[in-house]
Scaffold this active site. Structure first.
Site, mmCIF file in Angstrom:
data_model
loop_
_atom_site.group_PDB
_atom_site.id
_atom_site.type_symbol
_atom_site.label_atom_id
_atom_site.label_comp_id
_atom_site.label_asym_id
_atom_site.label_seq_id
_atom_site.Cartn_x
_atom_site.Cartn_y
_atom_site.Cartn_z
ATOM 1 N N SER A 1 45.218 42.732 32.670
ATOM 2 C CA SER A 1 45.677 41.348 32.597
ATOM 3 C C SER A 1 44.776 40.463 33.436
ATOM 4 C CB SER A 1 47.130 41.225 33.022
ATOM 5 O OG SER A 1 47.646 39.962 32.638
ATOM 6 N N HIS B 1 45.753 44.074 45.614
ATOM 7 C CA HIS B 1 45.868 44.226 47.062
ATOM 8 C C HIS B 1 45.763 42.884 47.777
ATOM 9 C CE1 HIS B 1 45.090 48.732 46.881
ATOM 10 N NE2 HIS B 1 44.788 48.320 45.653
ATOM 11 N N ASP C 1 39.960 45.028 41.039
ATOM 12 C CA ASP C 1 38.772 45.215 40.212
ATOM 13 C C ASP C 1 38.870 44.218 39.066
ATOM 14 O OD1 ASP C 1 38.377 47.371 41.869
ATOM 15 O OD2 ASP C 1 38.334 48.879 40.277
#
Length: 288
Positions: A255, A153, A97
């Site tokens: 981050s 991922h 995301d």
């Protein structure tokens, strides 16, 4: 002063830069790491309540709703099905995301952290890594805010082959700092994950970059947590086959991940600076 007024006050550019960068960044980051791991449900609830004053933290899709520590909330898993992985084999999916930062084609070996602030791909990758496969390639900067889901991922079926760890500073990586600190990504602590896609054998790289309060990275393929006091090897060969959407690891807080693909990869429609994307959605498209 209400919550919205407090947010606007803290988000003023000069004040924000002062609060997040003109402080002992590394010491504060280490302190935050220790504090976040204190196991106390009431302290976790209090910390999360304060956190919500400054961010749009949404835990509705979190797998668990009660947390023993702030760290548990930072690194939360999602309920099954909370993210959809694009099944099209020609789609290179977003690993996380994020809010899209600078993106586009690498100009030879030069790319940008913000308008007017170029940096060199080779400096980001470090002296031991060959960045030539991505010369004139495609890149996307993905910024994870503190309130976002912090796990990342595999963007495609691939083989994770090597990880390089580069220690460094912990400058904030928000847009305000990126417009003021030259070569910021090359100064901060980071790791370089080199992968080869199962489709076409294309090389790709993910470069997770740490920031203030978030100098810690955990990878499943290596039984190690990379952080500011890490004293292990910097070069870590590995041989891990990963499926598209499979979890690679997580940040301890918000981050940035910079994604690199070779020439021929095209940005997906709508991938422009400021766009929001979720893990599993189309980020790029593989060459025909």
């Amino acid at each position: 002063m209400n919550v919205q007024a407090l947010r606007r006050f803290v988000q003023q550019e000069d004040l924000n830069f002062l609060l997040t960068n003109r402080v002992p960044r590394i010491a504060l980051t280490r302190l935050m790491g220790r504090f976040s791991r204190i196991e106390s449900p009431w302290l976790a609830r209090l910390s999360i309540a304060v956190w919500r004053l400054f961010t749009d933290l949404d835990l509705s899709d979190a797998k668990q709703q009660r947390f023993a520590s702030l760290h548990e909330c930072f690194t939360r898993e999602l309920v099954p099905g909370a993210r959809t992985i694009d099944p099209d084999p020609s789609v290179f999916a977003s690993p996380c995301d994020a809010i899209v930062g600078e993106c586009g084609e690498v100009a030879g070996t030069t790319l940008f952290q913000a308008k007017g602030f170029p940096y060199q791909m080779g400096e980001l990758f470090g002296p031991t890594q060959d960045s030539s496969p991505f010369r004139d390639g495609t890149y996307v900067t993905l910024r994870l805010t503190s309130a976002m889901y912090h796990r990342f991922h595999a963007p495609h079926d691939a083989r994770l082959e090597h990880v390089t760890y580069l220690s460094g500073d912990t400058w904030n990586v928000n847009p305000i700092a990126l417009q003021r600190v030259e070569r910021l990504f090359c100064r901060n602590e980071r790791a370089v994950l080199r992968m080869t896609l199962a489709r076409g054998g294309h090389p790709v790289a993910l470069v997770p970059v740490a920031a203030i309060l978030v100098a810690s990275l955990r990878l499943h393929a290596l039984d190690v947590r990379l952080h500011l006091t890490y004293r292990g090897p910097n070069e870590m060969p590995c041989d891990a086959t990963v499926a598209k959407g499979q979890e690679l690891g997580w940040f301890e807080h918000g981050s940035t991940i910079i994604v690199f693909a070779p020439r021929g990869f095209a940005l997906a429609p709508g991938i422009v600076r400021g766009a929001r994307i979720r893990m599993g959605q189309e980020l790029m498209r593989l060459p025909d």
